[in-house]
Scaffold this active site. Structure first.
Site, PDB file in Angstrom:
ATOM      1  N   SER A  48       0.814  -1.217   0.000  1.00 16.12           N
ATOM      2  CA  SER A  48       0.000   0.000   0.000  1.00 16.12           C
ATOM      3  C   SER A  48       0.849   1.270   0.000  1.00 16.12           C
ATOM      4  O   SER A  48       1.847   1.352   0.713  1.00 16.12           O
ATOM      5  CB  SER A  48      -0.917   0.001   1.217  1.00 16.12           C
ATOM      6  OG  SER A  48      -1.755  -1.130   1.182  1.00 16.12           O
ATOM      7  N   CYS A 130      -7.318  -1.523   7.767  1.00 12.46           N
ATOM      8  CA  CYS A 130      -6.176  -1.929   8.584  1.00 12.46           C
ATOM      9  C   CYS A 130      -6.513  -1.753  10.066  1.00 12.46           C
ATOM     10  O   CYS A 130      -6.980  -0.696  10.471  1.00 12.46           O
ATOM     11  CB  CYS A 130      -4.941  -1.101   8.241  1.00 12.46           C
ATOM     12  SG  CYS A 130      -3.530  -1.549   9.264  1.00 12.46           S
ATOM     13  N   ASN A 193      -9.149  -8.036   5.036  1.00 17.29           N
ATOM     14  CA  ASN A 193      -7.865  -7.607   5.563  1.00 17.29           C
ATOM     15  C   ASN A 193      -7.564  -8.426   6.809  1.00 17.29           C
ATOM     16  O   ASN A 193      -8.329  -9.323   7.161  1.00 17.29           O
ATOM     17  CB  ASN A 193      -7.926  -6.113   5.910  1.00 17.29           C
ATOM     18  CG  ASN A 193      -6.566  -5.442   5.813  1.00 17.29           C
ATOM     19  OD1 ASN A 193      -5.558  -6.015   6.218  1.00 17.29           O
ATOM     20  ND2 ASN A 193      -6.538  -4.234   5.272  1.00 17.29           N
TER      21      ASN A 193
HETATM   22  C1  LIG Z   1       3.157  -8.815   6.661  1.00 16.51           C
HETATM   23  C2  LIG Z   1       1.849  -8.371   6.122  1.00 16.51           C
HETATM   24  C3  LIG Z   1       1.707  -7.089   5.581  1.00 16.51           C
HETATM   25  C4  LIG Z   1       0.494  -6.644   5.083  1.00 16.51           C
HETATM   26  N1  LIG Z   1       0.390  -5.390   4.523  1.00 16.51           N
HETATM   27  C5  LIG Z   1      -0.780  -4.994   3.955  1.00 16.51           C
HETATM   28  C6  LIG Z   1      -0.878  -3.734   3.290  1.00 16.51           C
HETATM   29  O1  LIG Z   1       0.089  -2.982   3.214  1.00 16.51           O
HETATM   30  N2  LIG Z   1      -2.068  -3.399   2.743  1.00 16.51           N
HETATM   31  C7  LIG Z   1      -3.165  -4.222   2.789  1.00 16.51           C
HETATM   32  O2  LIG Z   1      -4.209  -3.867   2.241  1.00 16.51           O
HETATM   33  N3  LIG Z   1      -3.103  -5.437   3.397  1.00 16.51           N
HETATM   34  C8  LIG Z   1      -1.940  -5.829   3.984  1.00 16.51           C
HETATM   35  N4  LIG Z   1      -1.878  -7.062   4.609  1.00 16.51           N
HETATM   36  C9  LIG Z   1      -3.069  -7.927   4.637  1.00 16.51           C
HETATM   37  C10 LIG Z   1      -3.030  -8.926   3.494  1.00 16.51           C
HETATM   38  O3  LIG Z   1      -3.120  -8.257   2.261  1.00 16.51           O
HETATM   39  C11 LIG Z   1      -4.191  -9.928   3.594  1.00 16.51           C
HETATM   40  O4  LIG Z   1      -5.389  -9.202   3.490  1.00 16.51           O
HETATM   41  C12 LIG Z   1      -4.159 -10.704   4.891  1.00 16.51           C
HETATM   42  O5  LIG Z   1      -2.841 -11.063   5.186  1.00 16.51           O
HETATM   43  C13 LIG Z   1      -5.015 -11.956   4.845  1.00 16.51           C
HETATM   44  O6  LIG Z   1      -4.539 -12.861   3.902  1.00 16.51           O
HETATM   45  P1  LIG Z   1      -3.563 -14.087   4.301  1.00 16.51           P
HETATM   46  O7  LIG Z   1      -4.211 -14.819   5.445  1.00 16.51           O
HETATM   47  O8  LIG Z   1      -3.446 -14.926   3.067  1.00 16.51           O
HETATM   48  O9  LIG Z   1      -2.260 -13.494   4.716  1.00 16.51           O
HETATM   49  C14 LIG Z   1      -0.650  -7.511   5.122  1.00 16.51           C
HETATM   50  C15 LIG Z   1      -0.510  -8.794   5.677  1.00 16.51           C
HETATM   51  C16 LIG Z   1       0.706  -9.246   6.164  1.00 16.51           C
HETATM   52  C17 LIG Z   1       0.823 -10.619   6.752  1.00 16.51           C
END
Ligand SMILES: Cc1cc2nc3c(=O)[nH]c(=O)nc-3n(C[C@H](O)[C@H](O)[C@H](O)COP(=O)(O)O)c2cc1C
Ligand SMILES: Cc1cc2nc3c(=O)[nH]c(=O)nc-3n(C[C@H](O)[C@H](O)[C@H](O)COP(=O)(O)OP(=O)(O)OC[C@H]3O[C@@H](n4cnc5c(N)ncnc54)[C@H](O)[C@@H]3O)c2cc1C
Ligand SMILES: Cc1cc2nc3c(=O)[nH]c(=O)nc-3n(C[C@H](O)[C@H](O)[C@H](O)COP(=O)(O)OP(=O)(O)OC[C@H]3O[C@@H](n4cnc5c(N)ncnc54)[C@H](O)[C@@H]3O)c2cc1C
Ligand SMILES: Cc1cc2nc3c(=O)[nH]c(=O)nc-3n(C[C@H](O)[C@H](O)[C@H](O)COP(=O)(O)O)c2cc1C
Ligand code: FES
Ligand code: FES
Lengths: 306, 253, 306, 253
Positions: A48, A130, A193
């Protein structure tokens, strides 16, 4: 597996497969986006971007636990100006690139989208969700129908790109918010998210481990919540849903599609299965589809609804 | 695997130089030369460090006083606790009849190579001044160099390596130090047709390959590296040129 | 381990140790409560009781997944009349017994508490937080400060027993609700109930597995969320907190105490570690306390706060 | 372990009696006689059943048409899918020179004992009428009884067991059926000083010991049972008297 076809059309974007790298995972540089594409992702999302550069929270920012991951990176990013430089000539990446845009005020989103508009992004994703960064998402009151509607329509006015609104799993009335986004011109909902926030304490140090104390929970722990959100959203909105949360196998991806997602996002699983997870999930999906008589992704979407 | 720091008690501290201290503690760790750990000082920050001593469960980390974190680290006393997670990253592929080239604190990740290879290794270690030279009592017959010539060869580690290569061949060169130096060591080895493995440094967050912070031309230094060989480096334009700040900005390194 | 003392005083009740069996786990009969007590629990909680008997949801009602458990039992219980018979002479159980009381209307809670008042319960726990049973908890709007205040003060008037209000991890303003309960006369906060709800779909059946489709998420997945809730609550209220959510080891219990809990509840871990989990957790706590120089539970409570 | 149903395809159906059908499917299962599985019919319900046939990965479940669930079950055709999770619970402790006593569908959990013990077992099987007798072609020389005497001994399984015990001794008696019958079998074995293991039936929810639904005097039938020996049963007042409904009410059984 010849007759299996994983390609989809997501809000007008053509994807070779429905597996997208989630924002914040390996989305810091164009070189890494390309690497993720080479590893089988159907589309990739950048980390982001805000107007000004942000260092984010101090370390530790990312840890894991028995049921997934806890992170409070704090939206570190180089700011829109530098980002526009970083993400030039995106066709080199090889797959569609989604721009993730954050802001505190409505105007911020506009400025960032305009700042990136000269680049070849295929879509804009706006996380209003977030749970652990002051001034952004839930902590800035962006998780309400009104705020969602305002920000969405403001951005809608200034870009022709498909607009994805990314929602939080924390909010009981997620469907109301999704409808607000749809009515304001969003082309897809990204759900979800990270959840929480949560906290993990090191009992010898007697302190929370993350420097920000709390962080978003992702991975296996989030999956049933994400599946439920998508299942409800599928009944609430007509625009496509990108299901994100705890997906690390082809079975998980199929489950998310059956709940109603048209595509899936993968983040945390990069830790559990390596950067090759995108290709692995696609192969597992193809195999399952073959064994269970599905030829296209389209047939699977929403299959769990009667 | 659960990526969380384990708290360990500092059981000994050794002054290696005016600006470098080695902190010792006991912990069972499956560590190979080239890998690194993340060290957590609660309420402050967490940063990557290599392991410079390992004898059974006795582990040492040599820390150069450089900024906020390492200054705080240097204030730690025997009995204080710090958090450690890891090890992370790729190891050096060890071969006898090799040479390690360490610039300043860059000697730290190479020290355990020397321990493993014993006599089968030539040690080139350089620093700006004599006082910055590390491990002098630990390793006999190191080939030392200082920029002011106060100790050993007068010049950089690269100059010294060039001298030595005139009369001596190595199976491999392992190197760590300022990236400009590493770049020139790689060039030199290419000219002499010697295999070369380099340990890179980038700012890190997760340490296990998900956040993308440590990118170097599409390679994640934390998990694809920190050790890269000359062939891999030849495809990484950022090597020797660009590093990425905490905020994700590209800056010259 | 002689000098280690696990006993606590919880809102006036003396417990041999701070490990309590959570409501809905093995709390269906007096015989099982006794069995749990024999297995080391410091106190036990009965399955929630309503005025009328309830069959609850059809099976499947309880399943597990990679990160914990998903349940939608639906508050099956024999109703207050039969329950009063079942839970006679509770001193036979050997440890304090907590009555869990549910209702749809304020009057329901009063009737049930009165119906059980002749029994030797040591405390009354009121869950206003079930995420998956129509007519109760969140689905009955009981998760608001106003409803919490009304129900709490109504029950407060008719019983002298310590009153525990059990809250949901879903609600962002959990502290506001806890304060409302405290002001209305609650003697302790139980945090937390199950989270979500979540959904798990069987992709071959193409249907959600739980008959109610969605259920509450518990176990490891819930722990970081529960820890954060308790950490926040500790700063918000003066009354003691019973920390519940994903605790299955002594380390987890210590972490919950450091977050601010005065006692801990255990549910899902009975699956992972057997009915002996209560004794195991106590032994692990004692060992850790000895190694880390703690003599009493009191010294640990809130230790993660500076 | 993940406690979720696996969907299996019914590959064969056998009519055991007018009211009992055995459904066959293929699944790798580590099953021991006495254990049970939970069978899920999507959109309907999930209930406990024992496995009455197991040859490699070919598994059979014999279902008595009794109410809503089992009636729906009987409507299943070859090719339909059902969900199965487990196996759960304690097994019978098998010993040669033993006797199984099965009342009605209670013969199902005993059938796999017979398969394991081969000839080393005496089979007593009874039902109200001849048409309800199970597995007649499957097991030779069963000692049968019917209440109307239309087939085999006239009387209950308990009466027949008593007759047989007059001339024959067993290492152990394994029994399943209506709880009143089980109670009397246990009494009989006590009088004759013969060890006895009983498979109990209670309404179940989780099947793995957390919900407390299947309580029988502090014992969880799903995980502490369903198999209990006479000594354990002697401490369980509810045995033969009280069962617990879906709503948790005590009712006479
Ligand atoms: C280390 C990390 C950083 C993340 N940074 C962002 C971000 O900058 N913007 C955003 O919209 N989501 C961010 N997320 C959320 C992920 O995009 C995703 O929505 C969330 O991790 C759920 O998916 P997952 O269970 O496959 O990780 C982040 C997640 C993780 C683990
Ligand atoms: C894999 C790996 C292994 C390491 N092993 C060791 C070790 O064994 N011993 C040791 O002393 N250090 C080691 N480091 C470096 C160590 O992490 C940094 O010295 C530390 O982060 C400095 O932090 P600080 O807050 O003290 O200094 P900062 O306040 O972060 O910086 C102080 C000064 O040093 C410069 N600087 C700091 N970090 C970097 C960097 N990563 N790249 C370029 N310039 C930088 C800054 O630009 C600034 O000028 C390692 C780094 C990596 C990536
Ligand atoms: C460990 C175990 C193993 C079992 N194995 C088998 C098996 O191999 N084959 C088989 O056919 N059945 C078996 N059962 C019983 C089976 O689960 C029930 O027959 C089934 O639940 C009946 O469901 P239904 O909806 O068809 O009948 P329901 O509508 O539930 O009941 C119909 C009638 O049967 C009575 N009834 C139903 N279940 C019970 C019960 N648990 N206790 C007392 N009365 C009851 C009811 O009171 C009612 O009169 C087993 C049960 C357990 C606990
Ligand atoms: C099968 C099951 C049944 C439950 N029933 C109840 C209940 O009746 N009343 C209640 O207040 N909480 C109920 N809960 C919630 C637990 O009491 C507890 O708050 C939750 O499970 C979190 O703790 P855990 O992670 O240790 O299981 C139930 C939980 C489970 C798993
Ligand atoms: S530090 Fe996160 S990917 Fe390398
Ligand atoms: S069925 Fe849940 S404990 Fe036995």
């Amino acid at each position: 597996m010849s007759k299996i076809n994983l390609s989809i059309n997501l809000a007008g974007i053509q994807l070779m497969n429905p597996v997208i790298s989630a924002s914040g995972i390996l989305g810091t540089t164009k070189a890494l986006l390309r690497r993720v594409a080479e590893n089988g992702a159907g589309a990739v999302t950048i980390k982001s971007i805000s107007i000004q550069p942000r260092e984010g929270h101090k370390n530790p920012t990312v840890i894991t636990f028995e049921a997934g991951m806890l992170n409070a990176v704090g939206y570190s990013n180089p700011g829109v100006e530098k980002a526009a430089k970083e993400f030039e000539n995106l066709q080199d990446v090889g797959v569609p690139v989604i721009a993730s845009v954050i802001g505190t005020e409505k105007e911020d989103f506009i400025k960032v989208v305009e700042g990136l508009s000269a680049r070849e992004f295929s879509a804009v994703e706006i996380p209003l969700s977030c749970p652990h960064t002051p001034g952004f998402g839930l902590l800035a009151g962006q998780g309400t129908p009104q705020a969602t509607s305002d920000i969405t329509s403001a951005v809608r006015k200034i870009t022709k790109l498909p607009l994805f609104i990314k929602l939080s799993p924390n909010i009981p009335e997620i469907c109301t918010i999704a409808k607000a986004a749809e009515d304001a011109g969003a082309n897809a909902i990204t759900a979800v998210n990270s959840m929480g926030p949560g906290m993990i304490i090191n009992i010898e140090a007697r302190r929370p481990i993350l420097s920000f104390q709390v962080g978003g929970v992702t991975g296996d722990a989030l999956r049933p919540i994400a599946i439920r959100c998508v299942y409800d959203l599928y009944k609430a909105v007509k625009i496509p849903i990108i299901g994100v949360g705890g997906i690390s196998t082809g079975r998980h991806a199929i489950e998310m599609l059956m709940a109603g997602a048209s595509a899936v996002g993968i983040g945390t699983a990069v830790y559990y299965r390596g950067i090759g997870v995108f290709k692995k999930v696609c192969e597992e999906m193809s195999l399952w589809m073959q064994e269970n008589g599905f030829d296209t992704i389209h047939e699977i979407v929403g299959a769990a609804h009667d | 695997m659960i990526e969380q720091p384990t708290m360990v008690k500092i059981c000994d501290i050794r002054e290696e130089s005016p600006n470098v201290k080695t902190f010792f503690f006991r912990l069972q760790l499956h560590f190979d030369p080239g890998q690194f750990v993340m060290i957590w000082i609660p309420l402050l920050d967490e940063k990557p460090f290599t392991i410079s001593y390992i004898q059974g469960d006795l582990i040492g980390i040599s820390v150069l006083k450089r900024g906020i974190f390492t200054n705080a680290f240097h204030l730690k006393r025997v009995g204080d606790i710090i958090g450690i997670r890891g090890p992370y990253g790729r190891k050096f592929n060890l071969q006898a009849d090799s040479c390690v080239v360490g610039g300043g604190i860059g000697m730290a990740p190479l020290a355990t190579i020397v321990d493993r290879l014993r006599n089968g290794v030539t040690i080139i270690h350089g620093a700006r001044t004599a006082s910055e030279i590390l491990y002098q009592n630990r390793f006999k017959n190191m080939r030392l160099c200082t920029e002011d010539g106060a100790l050993g060869f007068k010049g950089t580690t690269v100059d010294l390596l060039k001298e030595i290569l005139k009369k001596q061949r190595f199976q491999k060169v392992y190197t760590c130090g300022p990236e400009k130096m590493l770049y020139r060591v790689v060039e030199l080895c290419r000219d002499y047709g010697i295999e070369c493995e380099v340990s890179l440094e980038r700012y890190m967050k997760c340490g296990f390959g998900v956040c993308g912070q440590c990118d170097c031309s599409g390679q994640r230094v934390c998990i694809d590296g920190p050790v890269f060989n000359a062939e891999e480096l030849s495809k990484m334009e950022d090597f020797g040129r660009v590093t990425i700040t905490k905020a994700g900005e590209r800056v010259l390194c």
